[in-house]
Structures are given as structure tokens and as C-alpha cells.
Design a protein around this motif. Structure first.
Motif, mmCIF file in Angstrom:
data_model
loop_
_atom_site.group_PDB
_atom_site.id
_atom_site.type_symbol
_atom_site.label_atom_id
_atom_site.label_comp_id
_atom_site.label_asym_id
_atom_site.label_seq_id
_atom_site.Cartn_x
_atom_site.Cartn_y
_atom_site.Cartn_z
ATOM 1 N N SER A 94 1.078 -0.991 0.192
ATOM 2 C CA SER A 94 -0.524 0.262 0.019
ATOM 3 C C SER A 94 0.296 1.701 0.181
ATOM 4 N N LEU A 108 -3.865 3.568 -1.883
ATOM 5 C CA LEU A 108 -4.163 2.707 -3.297
ATOM 6 C C LEU A 108 -3.475 1.604 -2.467
ATOM 7 N N ASN A 109 -4.027 0.341 -2.209
ATOM 8 C CA ASN A 109 -3.071 -1.144 -2.222
ATOM 9 C C ASN A 109 -3.058 -1.668 -3.342
ATOM 10 N N ARG A 111 -4.566 -4.565 -4.322
ATOM 11 C CA ARG A 111 -5.779 -4.362 -4.880
ATOM 12 C C ARG A 111 -6.370 -3.367 -5.720
ATOM 13 N N GLN A 112 -6.107 -2.406 -5.148
ATOM 14 C CA GLN A 112 -6.525 -1.649 -6.185
ATOM 15 C C GLN A 112 -6.132 -1.208 -7.741
ATOM 16 N N THR A 114 -3.763 -1.247 -10.480
ATOM 17 C CA THR A 114 -3.510 -1.764 -11.193
ATOM 18 C C THR A 114 -2.319 -2.465 -12.930
#
Length: 180
Positions: A94, A108-109, A111-112, A114
Motif C-alpha cells: 500500500s 491505494l493498495n 488490489r486497487q 492495476t
């Protein structure tokens, strides 16, 4: 009753002052001290890669030995910053941003994120900024603050790999396109 009125008034004023100090001044003073100490080590608008946390670590509040930390004391008063990083695969990662009053204003981690890479442009609100394709603009509520990147080491055999990926984190002034 009249004799108690000045005491009640003094107590209310005293309580208001204590409230202002506790809620407004103390967080800012703590953050300022933290930013000054961090900037002495590495400077402003420069990525720092903290050593692995142990019982003597104090660069991050309540550090975890399972996380690798990368930090940047930011100052956007003179212009925006480009913040970039590769996102490691198959582990938690993150990026968080904290304002001068300790408010967390961006997260923002993994998984978020891309595409395995993150590109952010950090700027003062209202600043005219060129945002490169694929980058996201983030407005900082204060000119100064801290960017914190965390990478989970869930498997010690991946430590070298994860450390190499975390060292792709960059925090630097955005080049002025007029000077190119």
C-alpha cells in the motif's frame, strides 16, 4: 451564584484551550517533529528505504517486523511531485499519504493498483499540473506531509525480491515540461 460565574467562565475558557491544544496543535507538532527528523536523514521529496523493523525501530509509529517501509517527506509548495512504484505480486502492498496535521488523505493498495505499477502526481490543490498518461493526480491538503509505502513480507524466502521491488518507489519533483 454570582461568585461562581467567573470560575465557571474560567473553566470553560480553560477547557476550550485544552481542547484546541489537544485536537489541533499536538498532532501538528508531532508531525512537524517527525518530518524534520526524517528530512534530516534523507531530505525532502526523496524516497527513503527504512531498514527492517525491530524492537529499536522508531522511523514509523508502531512498526511491524513483517512489513518493509519506504518513506518520503514531501513538500509541494514549489511544485508537484511524481510518485511511482512497482507493485509486488502476491503480497499486500500500500501507499498512504498523510497531511501535516496527521490526516490520512490518500490510500491505494495492491488490489486497487492495476498493471503492477503505480504513477501518481502529488500537487497543491488548484495547482496547474501536467498529469502524464496513466498517472493519477492527488491533491495534498497541506504543502508538507509524508508518503508511506508498506510491503508485507509473508514469506522470508521472498525478502530479497520484495526489497528490490520496494526500491522502485520514487518520490521526486515533477520535471517542468517547459525546461525540456
Amino acid at each position: 451564584m454570582r461568585r461562581a460565574l467567573p470560575w465557571v467562565g474560567a473553566a470553560v475558557v480553560g477547557a476550550a484551550l485544552v481542547h484546541v491544544v489537544a485536537v489541533w496543535a499536538i498532532p501538528r507538532a508531532i508531525m512537524m517533529g517527525t518530518m524534520i527528523a526524517m528530512a534530516r536523514r534523507q531530505g525532502r521529496n526523496v524516497a527513503e528505504y527504512a531498514p527492517r523493523a525491530d524492537e529499536t525501530s522508531h522511523a514509523v509509529v508502531r512498526p511491524s517486523p513483517d512489513l518493509l517501509y519506504s518513506l518520503c517527506v514531501f513538500d509541494v509548495a514549489d511544485g508537484p511531485l511524481q510518485i511511482t512504484a512497482d507493485v509486488p505480486r502476491d503480497t499486500y502492498w500500500s501507499v498512504s499519504m498523510f497531511a501535516a496535521n496527521t490526516d490520512n488523505f490518500f490510500v491505494l493498495n495492491d488490489r486497487q493498483a492495476t498493471g503492477g505499477h503505480v504513477a501518481l502526481v502529488l500537487a497543491s490543490p488548484g495547482a496547474v499540473v501536467e498529469v502524464p498518461a496513466g498517472a493519477v493526480r492527488v491533491d495534498a491538503p497541506s504543502d508538507r506531509g509524508i508518503v508511506l509505502v508498506r510491503t508485507l513480507v509473508s514469506d522470508e524466502t521472498r525478502l530479497a525480491e520484495l526489497d528490490a521491488v520496494r526500491r522502485t518507489f520514487r518520490c521526486a519533483p515533477q520535471p517542468d515540461p517547459r525546461r525540456s
